[in-house]
Enzyme design. Structure first.
Site, PDB file in Angstrom:
ATOM      1  N   LYS A   1       0.738  -1.359  -0.085  1.00  0.00           N
ATOM      2  CA  LYS A   1      -0.081  -0.043  -0.024  1.00  0.00           C
ATOM      3  C   LYS A   1       0.776   1.279   0.067  1.00  0.00           C
ATOM      4  O   LYS A   1       0.561   2.257  -0.705  1.00  0.00           O
ATOM      5  CB  LYS A   1      -1.149  -0.051   1.229  1.00  0.00           C
ATOM      6  CG  LYS A   1      -1.990  -0.961   1.050  1.00  0.00           C
ATOM      7  CD  LYS A   1      -2.742  -1.366   2.428  1.00  0.00           C
ATOM      8  CE  LYS A   1      -3.918  -2.411   1.968  1.00  0.00           C
ATOM      9  NZ  LYS A   1      -4.577  -2.798   3.361  1.00  0.00           N
TER      10      LYS A   1
ATOM     11  N   GLN B   1      -4.589  -1.690   9.409  1.00  0.00           N
ATOM     12  CA  GLN B   1      -4.449  -3.024   8.679  1.00  0.00           C
ATOM     13  C   GLN B   1      -5.195  -4.161   9.692  1.00  0.00           C
ATOM     14  O   GLN B   1      -4.827  -4.096  10.946  1.00  0.00           O
ATOM     15  CB  GLN B   1      -3.111  -3.330   8.644  1.00  0.00           C
ATOM     16  CG  GLN B   1      -2.872  -4.804   7.811  1.00  0.00           C
ATOM     17  CD  GLN B   1      -3.342  -4.586   6.381  1.00  0.00           C
ATOM     18  OE1 GLN B   1      -3.483  -3.507   5.456  1.00  0.00           O
ATOM     19  NE2 GLN B   1      -4.204  -5.634   5.854  1.00  0.00           N
TER      20      GLN B   1
ATOM     21  N   ASP C   1     -10.983   2.640   3.814  1.00  0.00           N
ATOM     22  CA  ASP C   1     -11.430   1.270   3.687  1.00  0.00           C
ATOM     23  C   ASP C   1     -12.813   0.780   3.475  1.00  0.00           C
ATOM     24  O   ASP C   1     -13.461  -0.301   3.057  1.00  0.00           O
ATOM     25  CB  ASP C   1     -10.836   0.432   4.763  1.00  0.00           C
ATOM     26  CG  ASP C   1      -9.612  -0.237   4.562  1.00  0.00           C
ATOM     27  OD1 ASP C   1      -9.338  -0.771   3.081  1.00  0.00           O
ATOM     28  OD2 ASP C   1      -9.019  -0.800   5.499  1.00  0.00           O
TER      29      ASP C   1
END
Ligand code: NDP
Length: 283
Positions: free
Chosen positions: A53, A97, A120
């Site tokens: 990422k 994460q 997200d």
């Protein structure tokens, strides 16, 4: 007619190149998209995801702010960090994460992220917007990647019978909602579904998000179907394979995504798209 092998690597690269140009334009207006990436603990797979990422951010020109915290970080410490990031104007998107260590309540953490920075698209507020058909904000990354793959292969969703196998909150449910918003006629299947094979066989577009290697076999699909394989399974020989039996299904399909190189690369590209969108929405 030969089967279209949908090239997720190429399509995701195209999206990253488009975003790179968009960021250059934003920079001229003194807008500098920024993403905070928070990793707690030492999960090796998470480390690889986080590193990929950050690389994507670098390529596109998104500033990334990295927070690598030890395994023993408390829930309170993590909540404090999120509070700081929520208030930091340089940070347009916050990515925590997953999975988090067991002593931290994931739900509590995801709820603490400002929905305007929830790139997200896991916050119930943003999930709610998708549910009521408002697609102007963030889109869930893997599901949005699937829609892009279909659209950029010039396949119409409107009016098509779409079957989604899997009902997880990360893939199955949100991709079903996006297909519905794109005027597909959607049926969602899961482990309790009766006559799964018969239902799959009616699908013009079949999305498999199960997590079982080669679960969808050639006898379960319709001639000319579009097959989207979300599964990432590691075989005993170390190779990756999807939930669809690629070799046996590809002759019968109109189009199919390979694993790896299909849906996988799209997730990060769509995350980057959300980061740029976040910067735009906040400026
Ligand atoms: P989950 O394990 O959360 O969900 C799996 C779904 O499959 C469940 O809804 C389950 O049903 C259903 N299922 C399991 N067995 C059967 C069966 N025999 N018949 C019908 N349905 C069944 O997985 P995820 O959605 O998180 O992920 C699915 C796959 O996609 C995994 O391989 C994962 O690695 C991959 N993935 C890939 C991503 C990418 O970027 N390409 C991103 C996210 C995931 P039930 O609800 O009844 O248990």
């Amino acid at each position: 007619m030969s089967t279209i092998i949908i090239d997720g690597k190429k399509i995701s690269q195209d999206i990253k190149d488009e975003l790179k140009k968009e960021v250059e334009e934003l920079n001229k207006k003194e807008i500098y998209p920024g993403l905070a990436v928070v990793l707690v603990g030492n999960n090796p797979a998470s480390k690889v995801y986080v590193s990929n990422k950050k690389k994507a951010c670098e390529y596109i020109g998104i500033r990334s702010f990295s927070y690598e915290l030890p395994e023993e970080t408390s829930e309170e410490e993590l909540l404090n960090l999120i509070d700081v990031l929520n208030k930091d104007e340089k940070v347009n998107g916050i990515l925590v994460q997953l999975p988090l260590p067991k002593h931290i309540n994931e739900k509590k953490i995801l709820l603490a992220i400002n929905p305007k920075k929830d790139v997200d698209c896991f916050h119930p507020y943003n999930v709610g917007l998708i549910t009521i058909g408002d697609l102007d904000g963030f889109l869930p990354c893997t599901p949005a990647g699937i829609i892009e793959l279909i659209k950029r292969t010039n396949i119409d969703i409107e009016g098509k019978k779409c079957v989604v196998v899997g009902r997880s909150n990360i893939v199955g449910k949100p991709v079903s909602l996006l297909l519905l918003s794109n005027n597909g006629t959607v049926e969602i299947c899961h482990s309790r579904t009766k006559n799964l094979s018969g239902i799959c066989k009616e699908a013009d577009i079949l999305v498999a998000a199960i997590g079982k290697p080669k679960f969808i076999t050639a006898d379960m699909i319709k001639e000319g179907a579009v097959l989207i394989d979300v599964g990432i399974n590691r075989l005993e020989n170390g190779k990756l394979c999807g939930d669809i039996d690629f070799e046996n299904c590809k002759e019968k399909a109109k189009a199919i995504t390979p694993v790896p190189g299909g849906v996988g690369p799209m997730t990060i590209a769509m995350l980057m798209k959300n980061c740029v969108k976040a910067a735009l929405m906040q400026n």
